[in-house]
Design an enzyme around this catalytic site. Structure first.
Site, PDB file in Angstrom:
ATOM      1  N   VAL A  26       3.526  60.605  30.931  1.00 31.84           N
ATOM      2  CA  VAL A  26       4.796  60.409  31.630  1.00 31.84           C
ATOM      3  C   VAL A  26       4.980  58.987  32.161  1.00 31.84           C
ATOM      4  O   VAL A  26       6.087  58.431  32.065  1.00 31.84           O
ATOM      5  CB  VAL A  26       4.974  61.483  32.729  1.00 31.84           C
ATOM      6  CG1 VAL A  26       3.991  61.319  33.887  1.00 31.84           C
ATOM      7  CG2 VAL A  26       6.396  61.508  33.238  1.00 31.84           C
TER       8      VAL A  26
ATOM      9  N   LYS B 158     -13.143  70.738  27.697  1.00 29.73           N
ATOM     10  CA  LYS B 158     -13.743  70.095  28.872  1.00 29.73           C
ATOM     11  C   LYS B 158     -14.467  71.121  29.739  1.00 29.73           C
ATOM     12  O   LYS B 158     -15.460  70.798  30.389  1.00 29.73           O
ATOM     13  CB  LYS B 158     -12.674  69.361  29.688  1.00 29.73           C
ATOM     14  CG  LYS B 158     -12.149  68.098  29.025  1.00 29.73           C
ATOM     15  CD  LYS B 158     -13.188  66.975  29.032  1.00 29.73           C
ATOM     16  CE  LYS B 158     -12.594  65.666  28.545  1.00 29.73           C
ATOM     17  NZ  LYS B 158     -13.599  64.573  28.494  1.00 29.73           N
TER      18      LYS B 158
ATOM     19  N   TYR C 104      -8.309  70.902  24.670  1.00 32.96           N
ATOM     20  CA  TYR C 104      -8.763  69.943  25.687  1.00 32.96           C
ATOM     21  C   TYR C 104      -9.273  70.679  26.933  1.00 32.96           C
ATOM     22  O   TYR C 104     -10.386  70.438  27.392  1.00 32.96           O
ATOM     23  CB  TYR C 104      -7.594  69.027  26.043  1.00 32.96           C
ATOM     24  CG  TYR C 104      -7.930  67.906  26.994  1.00 32.96           C
ATOM     25  CD1 TYR C 104      -8.785  66.876  26.617  1.00 32.96           C
ATOM     26  CD2 TYR C 104      -7.360  67.850  28.266  1.00 32.96           C
ATOM     27  CE1 TYR C 104      -9.078  65.838  27.493  1.00 32.96           C
ATOM     28  CE2 TYR C 104      -7.645  66.811  29.137  1.00 32.96           C
ATOM     29  CZ  TYR C 104      -8.502  65.806  28.750  1.00 32.96           C
ATOM     30  OH  TYR C 104      -8.797  64.773  29.612  1.00 32.96           O
ATOM     31  N   ASP C 105      -8.461  71.632  27.440  1.00 34.82           N
ATOM     32  CA  ASP C 105      -8.835  72.338  28.668  1.00 34.82           C
ATOM     33  C   ASP C 105     -10.146  73.097  28.492  1.00 34.82           C
ATOM     34  O   ASP C 105     -11.080  72.948  29.277  1.00 34.82           O
ATOM     35  CB  ASP C 105      -7.757  73.364  29.068  1.00 34.82           C
ATOM     36  CG  ASP C 105      -6.402  72.742  29.321  1.00 34.82           C
ATOM     37  OD1 ASP C 105      -6.231  71.557  28.998  1.00 34.82           O
ATOM     38  OD2 ASP C 105      -5.520  73.442  29.838  1.00 34.82           O
TER      39      ASP C 105
END
Ligand code: UDP
Length: 297
Positions: free
Chosen positions: A166, A128, A124-125
């Site tokens: 969360v 992106k 993901y990091d």
């Protein structure tokens, strides 16, 4: 404000989304819903592309990391190709994850980040980060109008109770009367932005034709995860316990946006206070869990 004359074509592969989330628009003649994965090319005439594709929850994007990388890279290439063909402006939903486990706080857009390119968050990091790179290269090479928003933790109604992030975990646990699962010692921080505030920021960025970004969009009110647990407990079920579980690999220790750029160029800052946003999310999740027979209201 959004133009009420706009026609909206919504593409979704329903990996994490659902028809129920857009149910209120399905009978609107100016709204079309198409099942499609942006990893496959898509041809259509449009003048604005909101490229929001990709699960953002660590639990969801790590479920199939290769699919996540494909969505971020191939999906972005496809959408930029479409923008180039149509002369459309493209807004990329990038992320605070491009800063990784940041060495400076608050995070400013000029910060190049501290990302582990081989860890479980990298799909993901790094995906992106590559998506951002592609946007700026399409802008430089082909003159495509791009807008890159770095979205920080966002929450609100219509998130799934099994999303894994969360806010939804804590609220769902509290509603079911289960202890709240704090990962690690709970001293790590996040800054939570209510969805309505974020939407205003995205609209302002899309409407600012000269603004490429990247621009941080998030709430600068930084709190620890333990504090978040206490807020949810106070709102849902005072006296509820917490339980500590292992901290996931590469979990960022601090996250807080500098929103100076968004304030200066877009005149944007979030307005919804955390307790108010949490209450709206609690009401929505309580309805979802009640409908699924998981709690009784
Ligand atoms: N977290 C937690 N309990 C949970 C889920 C998450 O303590 O049930 C922590 C997680 O370790 C992280 C923070 O809350 O430090 C935010 O996690 P989330 O998955 O929402 O998103 P992230 O900001 O890590 O992308």
């Amino acid at each position: 404000m959004a133009d009420p004359q706009n026609h909206v074509i919504c593409l979704d592969n329903f990996q994490t989304g659902s028809r129920a989330n857009v149910a209120q628009w399905l009978h609107n003649p100016r709204f079309e819903l198409i099942r499609h994965d942006v990893v496959e090319p898509f041809r259509i005439e449009v003048d604005r592309i909101w490229h929001l594709a990709c699960p953002a929850s660590p639990r969801q994007y790590q479920r199939n990391p290769i699919a996540t990388a494909k969505t971020c890279v191939i999906g972005t290439l496809n959408m930029l190709g479409l923008a180039k063909r149509c002369g459309a402006r493209l807004l990329l939903a990038s992320t605070s994850e491009v800063y990784g486990d940041p060495l400076v706080s608050p995070q400013v857009e000029s910060n190049c980040g501290n990302v582990n390119c081989t860890g479980p968050r990298a799909c993901y990091d790094e995906g992106k980060r590559m998506a951002e790179t592609l946007c700026f290269d399409y802008a430089r090479m082909h003159g495509v109008s791009v807008a890159v928003a770095r979205i920080f933790n966002t929450y609100g109604p219509r998130m799934s109770s099994s999303d894994g992030r969360v806010v939804t975990n804590f609220i769902s646990q509290a509603l079911r009367g289960e202890p709240l699962s704090i990962y690690g010692n709970g001293e790590q921080t996040r800054s939570f932005c209510y969805c309505d505030d974020l939407v205003e920021g995205l609209l302002a960025l899309m409407n600012h034709a000269e603004m490429e970004g990247p621009v941080n969009l998030g709430n600068p009110n930084e709190i620890t995860i333990s504090e978040l647990a206490s807020r949810v407990i106070a709102l849902v079920r005072p006296g509820l316990a917490v339980v500590h579980q292992p901290l996931p690999i590469d979990d960022p220790q601090r996250r807080c946006p500098s929103i100076e750029r968004a304030e200066m160029f877009l005149g944007w800052r979030p307005n919804v206070d955390l307790d108010q946003g949490l209450q709206a999310t609690i009401t929505d999740l309580a309805g979802q869990l009640n409908q699924a027979g998981l709690i009784a209201l």
